[in-house]
Design a protein around this motif. Structure first.
Motif, PDB file in Angstrom:
ATOM      1  N   GLY B  19       0.715  -1.103   0.049  1.00  0.00           N
ATOM      2  CA  GLY B  19      -0.033  -0.007  -0.104  1.00  0.00           C
ATOM      3  C   GLY B  19       0.873   1.401  -0.140  1.00  0.00           C
ATOM      4  O   GLY B  19       2.048   1.048   0.065  1.00  0.00           O
ATOM      5  N   GLU B  21       1.112   5.384   1.709  1.00  0.00           N
ATOM      6  CA  GLU B  21       0.292   6.421   2.425  1.00  0.00           C
ATOM      7  C   GLU B  21       1.239   7.744   2.195  1.00  0.00           C
ATOM      8  O   GLU B  21       2.164   7.767   2.473  1.00  0.00           O
ATOM      9  N   ASN B  41      -4.211   7.773   0.586  1.00  0.00           N
ATOM     10  CA  ASN B  41      -3.776   6.343   0.881  1.00  0.00           C
ATOM     11  C   ASN B  41      -4.346   5.370  -0.361  1.00  0.00           C
ATOM     12  O   ASN B  41      -5.612   5.520  -0.779  1.00  0.00           O
ATOM     13  N   ALA B  43      -4.744   1.333  -0.724  1.00  0.00           N
ATOM     14  CA  ALA B  43      -4.743   0.138   0.285  1.00  0.00           C
ATOM     15  C   ALA B  43      -3.946  -0.933  -0.643  1.00  0.00           C
ATOM     16  O   ALA B  43      -4.012  -0.733  -2.166  1.00  0.00           O
ATOM     17  N   GLU B  46      -5.301  -2.339  -4.215  1.00  0.00           N
ATOM     18  CA  GLU B  46      -6.301  -1.283  -4.728  1.00  0.00           C
ATOM     19  C   GLU B  46      -5.838  -0.615  -6.048  1.00  0.00           C
ATOM     20  O   GLU B  46      -4.475  -0.481  -6.125  1.00  0.00           O
ATOM     21  N   THR B 206      -1.519  -3.566  -6.733  1.00  0.00           N
ATOM     22  CA  THR B 206      -1.853  -2.206  -6.282  1.00  0.00           C
ATOM     23  C   THR B 206      -1.159  -1.177  -7.333  1.00  0.00           C
ATOM     24  O   THR B 206      -0.230  -1.462  -7.998  1.00  0.00           O
TER      25      THR B 206
END
Lengths: 263, 267
Positions: B19, B21, B41, B43, B46, B206
């Motif tokens: 992920g 951030e 953000n 995840a 994602e 991701t």
């Protein structure tokens, strides 16, 4: 009577050809053919130059040029990388070096390394080492500028792509950027070798022994010993062409290959 | 971070997905502030699309994530790395982050397979045989196994971009960054690249994608983030942001992108 454009072009061509013929004729008439025959084209007396000029002169010129080029290429690459460094001190040193060695005659560098450095440091270097260093130091200044241009010609995205794959800066330069830069600079680099071949003639100031003679020294030696006037220099000159013409042919070939593909 | 990702795109796959951030990120060029405090953000597993007008800072934001641009302030965490820590091992972090550029940036002196294997052998220290195997696997994954010995200048733009994706995948990344991957392509090759990206999304990768392809964003992205003037103006579920934006600037941008022939008389 007005002339057509085509007629004017033809008349202009005739006039140019006429001027050329007159100039050649004047040159032939003004020449002292007997003296020239004795002191420039006196090929009857140059027999003793062979095979020495070949096995010693030509071979030594090639060896000196090659050694100078190796030192010049390594030094040039180092200087080019320094010049592109983000660390100012490196850039200043490289710029100073390049400007200095491009700005003074190569002859002075030979004298400095042949006589000055041995005197100053009490060392006595082998002539090959002196030639290698002095020729290499001059060459590196010119090669550095060529390589810098080549390195800058590689698109910035190449370095970014390499770094994005986790390559450290040095690895990205060695594996990705420098190989592409060399392909770009291959034609100008070949021209550097031609210049270097000719600069190697300046070695005559160093006081060579017979086995160390290169082409020019061989020719100058022939002038005093053969009684054929300047003919030996003419022969030496021809041998330079034997080296340089194939090289410029090669440079053109590289150039057209680079133009065709960017690989 | 070996998550079994069961995502909204209907695919289930086991991937190492990381992920991201991003907290209050700022970036200036001289006096020109292009990122004015971005927090975002993503995840693991994602897919987030960054949209917005040119000059909005979306590419800069993407390039900050793998430190091709050095942010001035704020923090970025990628997987287990804090990218903004001055002592971070950049090269180690970048191995986990695949990057795909608008201009492909394939290595022109290497064929497709070597493009994929070079960093594997030099960075991951894989043997040439193993690296070739991985490269071929990924070239097949993007539908180009049969062109592995072609050089970049022998490939179309779309094929080059797919090789670039295969090259990034060959490092086994946990996050893929796409910087306008289809903007430099001929229209007829855009679809091939997007379908490779769609498959990647299904496998649970991701992905952070800067794009102008609204159809792709709507269909593939979990979330869409609209940026303008260096800030996040609006973000949310893809369908909602694209079909029913709440902010005026988002509406205006989408109207222009979705209907490029529309002429605004007042301008």
């Amino acid at each position: 009577m007005a002339m057509t454009a085509r007629q004017r072009a033809r008349v202009s061509l005739y006039v140019q050809a006429g001027i050329f013929v007159v100039a050649i004729a004047a040159l032939i008439l003004a020449t002292d053919w007997e003296t020239i025959g004795n002191s420039v084209f006196n090929f009857g007396k140059i027999g003793p130059m062979f095979p020495g000029i070949f096995v010693t002169g030509l071979v030594n010129t090639l060896i000196y040029t090659f050694l100078g080029f190796i030192v010049g290429l390594s030094g040039g690459l180092l200087l080019a990388l320094m010049k592109l460094s983000s660390f100012p001190l490196y850039r200043w040193i490289a710029t100073g070096y390049i400007e200095f060695f491009r700005g003074i005659p190569a002859l002075l560098v030979f004298i400095a390394f042949g006589y000055g450095v041995p005197l100053a440091f009490g060392v006595s270097w082998n002539i090959t080492v002196i030639v290698m260093i002095s020729l290499g130091m001059v060459a590196s200044a010119y090669i550095a500028e060529t390589l810098r241009a080549g390195l800058q010609a590689v698109p910035k995205g190449q370095l970014e792509a390499a770094r994005s794959l986790g390559m450290p800066q040095w690895r990205a330069m060695v594996t990705i950027v420098i190989p592409q830069a060399f392909k770009i600079v291959l034609p100008p680099l070949t021209n550097e070798v031609i210049l270097l071949t000719k600069d190697s003639s300046l070695i005559y100031v160093l006081g060579l022994t017979a086995s160390q003679y290169e082409l020019t020294k061989f020719g100058r030696d022939g002038i005093s010993s053969l009684g054929a006037g300047l003919t030996p220099l003419l022969v030496a000159g021809a041998f330079y062409l034997v080296i340089t013409i194939p090289l410029s042919f090669l440079a053109r070939k590289f150039e057209s290959r680079t133009a065709r593909s960017n690989r | 971070m070996n998550d079994v990702v069961n995502n909204s795109r209907g695919g289930t796959a086991t991937v190492h997905a990381a992920g991201v951030e991003i907290k209050d990120l700022r970036k200036s060029y001289g006096s020109n502030e292009v990122l004015k405090g971005i927090s975002l953000n993503v995840a693991p597993g994602e897919v987030v699309c960054l949209i917005g007008p040119s000059g909005s800072g979306k590419s800069t934001l993407l390039r900050c994530v793998n430190l091709l641009e050095q942010p001035n302030q704020g923090s970025i965490h990628v997987g287990g790395f804090e990218a903004t820590d001055p002592d971070v091992d950049i090269d180690k972090m970048r191995r986990k982050v695949g990057m795909v550029f608008q201009q492909f940036n394939l290595f022109p002196h290497l064929d497709a397979k070597r493009n994929c294997s070079i960093a594997q052998t030099k960075v991951l220290k894989r043997s040439q045989a193993e690296a070739d195997k991985v490269s071929m696997h990924n070239l097949e994954r993007v539908g180009l196994g049969h062109l592995s010995d072609r050089f970049p200048d022998q490939l179309s733009g779309g094929q080059q971009q797919r090789v670039a994706i295969a090259r990034a995948l060959s490092m086994d990344p946990e996050l893929m960054l796409f910087d306008e991957p289809t903007s430099a392509l001929d229209p007829e090759t855009v679809g091939d690249v997007l379908s490779v990206m769609r498959n990647l999304a299904k496998e649970g990768m991701t992905m952070l994608v800067v794009t102008h392809e609204m159809g792709f964003a709507r269909e593939v992205a979990d979330r869409v983030v609209f940026m303008d003037g260096g800030i996040v103006v609006e973000e949310g579920v893809a369908e909602q942001v694209i079909s029913a934006p709440t902010q005026a600037r988002t509406k205006e941008f989408l109207r222009r992108v979705l209907d490029p022939t529309h002429i605004d008389i007042e301008e």
